[in-house]
Design a protein around this motif. Structure first.
Motif, PDB file in Angstrom:
ATOM      1  N   GLN A 216      -7.200  37.499  37.462  1.00 24.72           N
ATOM      2  CA  GLN A 216      -7.854  36.194  37.323  1.00 24.72           C
ATOM      3  C   GLN A 216      -6.832  35.064  37.312  1.00 24.72           C
ATOM      4  O   GLN A 216      -7.047  34.005  37.924  1.00 24.72           O
ATOM      5  CB  GLN A 216      -8.679  36.167  36.031  1.00 24.72           C
ATOM      6  CG  GLN A 216      -9.966  36.976  36.093  1.00 24.72           C
ATOM      7  CD  GLN A 216     -10.695  37.008  34.772  1.00 24.72           C
ATOM      8  OE1 GLN A 216     -10.102  36.789  33.713  1.00 24.72           O
ATOM      9  NE2 GLN A 216     -11.994  37.277  34.815  1.00 24.72           N
ATOM     10  N   ASN A 217      -5.698  35.271  36.633  1.00 26.47           N
ATOM     11  CA  ASN A 217      -4.643  34.251  36.613  1.00 26.47           C
ATOM     12  C   ASN A 217      -4.047  34.053  37.998  1.00 26.47           C
ATOM     13  O   ASN A 217      -3.705  32.940  38.387  1.00 26.47           O
ATOM     14  CB  ASN A 217      -3.546  34.644  35.620  1.00 26.47           C
ATOM     15  CG  ASN A 217      -4.031  34.579  34.188  1.00 26.47           C
ATOM     16  OD1 ASN A 217      -4.920  33.801  33.863  1.00 26.47           O
ATOM     17  ND2 ASN A 217      -3.435  35.400  33.320  1.00 26.47           N
ATOM     18  N   THR A 218      -3.905  35.153  38.728  1.00 31.55           N
ATOM     19  CA  THR A 218      -3.385  35.059  40.089  1.00 31.55           C
ATOM     20  C   THR A 218      -4.344  34.276  40.992  1.00 31.55           C
ATOM     21  O   THR A 218      -3.928  33.426  41.789  1.00 31.55           O
ATOM     22  CB  THR A 218      -3.157  36.467  40.676  1.00 31.55           C
ATOM     23  OG1 THR A 218      -2.239  37.179  39.850  1.00 31.55           O
ATOM     24  CG2 THR A 218      -2.620  36.400  42.089  1.00 31.55           C
ATOM     25  N   LYS A 220      -6.528  32.211  39.901  1.00 33.99           N
ATOM     26  CA  LYS A 220      -6.820  30.935  39.236  1.00 33.99           C
ATOM     27  C   LYS A 220      -8.335  30.719  39.120  1.00 33.99           C
ATOM     28  O   LYS A 220      -8.840  29.618  39.308  1.00 33.99           O
ATOM     29  CB  LYS A 220      -6.160  29.768  39.978  1.00 33.99           C
ATOM     30  CG  LYS A 220      -4.640  29.857  39.973  1.00 33.99           C
ATOM     31  CD  LYS A 220      -4.007  28.716  40.735  1.00 33.99           C
ATOM     32  CE  LYS A 220      -2.478  28.877  40.717  1.00 33.99           C
ATOM     33  NZ  LYS A 220      -1.802  27.812  41.485  1.00 33.99           N
ATOM     34  N   LYS A 221      -9.026  31.817  38.848  1.00 39.00           N
ATOM     35  CA  LYS A 221     -10.480  31.782  38.645  1.00 39.00           C
ATOM     36  C   LYS A 221     -10.823  32.699  37.476  1.00 39.00           C
ATOM     37  O   LYS A 221     -10.476  33.884  37.503  1.00 39.00           O
ATOM     38  CB  LYS A 221     -11.238  32.292  39.881  1.00 39.00           C
ATOM     39  CG  LYS A 221     -11.053  31.483  41.138  1.00 39.00           C
ATOM     40  CD  LYS A 221     -11.819  32.152  42.273  1.00 39.00           C
ATOM     41  CE  LYS A 221     -11.629  31.431  43.586  1.00 39.00           C
ATOM     42  NZ  LYS A 221     -12.359  32.120  44.691  1.00 39.00           N
ATOM     43  N   LYS A 222     -11.485  32.174  36.479  1.00 41.69           N
ATOM     44  CA  LYS A 222     -11.891  33.016  35.346  1.00 41.69           C
ATOM     45  C   LYS A 222     -13.277  33.606  35.632  1.00 41.69           C
ATOM     46  O   LYS A 222     -14.251  33.338  34.940  1.00 41.69           O
ATOM     47  CB  LYS A 222     -11.911  32.209  34.060  1.00 41.69           C
ATOM     48  CG  LYS A 222     -11.903  33.091  32.813  1.00 41.69           C
ATOM     49  CD  LYS A 222     -11.876  32.277  31.553  1.00 41.69           C
ATOM     50  CE  LYS A 222     -11.896  33.211  30.332  1.00 41.69           C
ATOM     51  NZ  LYS A 222     -11.905  32.459  29.067  1.00 41.69           N
TER      52      LYS A 222
END
Length: 401
Positions: A216-218, A220-222
């Motif tokens: 998710q961090n990669t 940039k979407k939770k």
């Protein structure tokens, strides 16, 4: 005891006047036995395939998956997940995300699905186990490699593991543009192997795994793609699905593991119907032997029949003598064929003697349903043939005067 039944037993077990009659009766029993053996063995194999497929889906798929009906990515508030977890019968709930990734190494290209999972995933999929070799690298995406995939990706992975250097990976993603169409693009990211996972030979070769929050961090979407749910063995999946639909509403796509198996079961049931039809025809053809045997027995006992008729034995009772004999021939053939089928299937189920490609044991499962279906089918066909073989008795008795 019914007089007709008593006489039919004596006629059946006592030696016939002509040895040819004994041979014809034996061949009738043998032909019905072969039909029963073939049909029951094939049905046991089909049940074995069905059982094997059920075990496969239990290992590789969660009991229930939840996703958005219209979108690939979605986010559910933690309060909603708490409500799902509070439902009686649910053991664990895991968030998962799946992306296609691309590696290029030494003129070799690898397209592999990368699956991001949270800590609950190991509770949902009991066969899934992770082995950590080293700590996280914060400058790269840490992945887990399947134990059985080492042979497939060994040159690339040995470089990453031994040299302790990150490898370049491209993540395939998509976004909606102004015209509301999906546009795919590549995201470049460094990856390092943190450890190994073991699921099954199929899944080990198919997937790479990573922590969901890292992915998710990669991205940039939770967000995540699916909620995967493990329920208690005693809980009915359909009831649980209806309960989840009531709780979450129609905007979610809720699929049970059994529904994923639906296509396989449709194919299997279609093939079973074809097998039933084929063996009904086969049994009807072998039924000519039964018809001939009853007719020959009538000719062999014609004098005794005339005596019985003269003594006041009704024509109906005389006919029932040979009807019972037809049933006995059918029953003996059916039981003998089923006995040998059961023995062969039991040996295969326990000792795995016959194998496919010298590796996979031929799947066999003895079920009460298949056993009852075979016995009922053979007895019904035998009864019909025995009934139609009685039509000439009246003429035979009158012409024997």
């Amino acid at each position: 005891m019914n007089p007709s039944f008593y006489i039919s037993i004596r006629y059946f077990f006592y030696k016939k006047k002509t040895n040819l009659v004994n041979i014809i009766v034996f061949l009738s029993i043998l032909s019905i036995g072969v039909s029963t053996f073939s049909l029951s063995t094939i049905l046991f194999v089909f049940s074995g395939l069905e059982n094997l497929n059920k075990k496969f889906y239990q290992i590789h798929y969660p009991d229930i998956t939840i996703s958005y009906s219209n979108e690939k990515d979605f986010f559910i508030d933690d309060n909603v997940i708490k409500i799902i977890k509070s439902i009686r019968g649910i053991i664990a709930v895991s968030k998962t995300m799946e992306k296609k990734v691309f590696f290029h190494y030494n003129n070799h290209e690898y397209f592999i699905p990368l699956k991001g999972v949270d800590i609950e995933y190991e509770k949902v999929m009991k066969k899934f186990k992770k082995i950590n070799l080293k700590n996280n690298r914060f400058d790269s995406l840490n992945i887990y490699v399947g134990w059985y995939s080492l042979g497939s990706y060994f040159p690339m992975l040995s470089h990453v593991i031994n040299m302790n250097m990150p490898l370049q990976m491209f993540i395939i993603d998509s976004n909606q543009n102004k015209t509301n169409t999906l546009v795919s693009f590549f995201m470049k990211k460094k990856v390092s192997v943190r450890g190994f996972f073991h699921f099954s030979p199929k899944m080990d070769r198919k997937y790479l795994f990573c922590d969901l929050y890292d992915l998710q961090n990669t991205m940039k979407k939770k967000v995540f793609h699916t909620l995967e749910i493990k329920i208690h063995e005693n809980v009915n999946m359909y009831n649980m699905k209806h309960l989840l639909v009531k709780k979450l509403g129609s905007k979610f796509n809720i699929i049970t593991r059994v529904e994923k198996e639906g296509v396989f079961y449709k194919v299997l049931n279609t093939e079973k119907i074809f097998i039933y039809f084929l063996f009904i025809l086969m049994t009807l053809i072998t039924g000519f032997n039964l018809f001939s045997a009853i007719f020959i027995l009538q000719l062999d006992k014609i004098k005794e029949l005339f005596v019985l008729w003269s003594m006041g034995f009704s024509l109906y009772r005389i006919k029932m003598i040979f009807f019972y004999m037809g049933l006995m021939i059918t029953t003996f053939g059916c039981l003998i064929g089923f006995f040998f089928s059961y023995i062969l299937s039991f040996i295969q189920e326990k000792y795995k003697i016959f194998k496919i490609a010298k590796k996979i044991p031929f799947p066999v499962k003895i079920t009460l349903k298949d056993s009852c279906m075979v016995i009922c089918m053979i007895l019904i066909i035998g009864s019909i043939i025995s009934f139609f073989s009685l039509r000439r008795i009246r003429n035979m008795i009158f012409y024997s005067k």
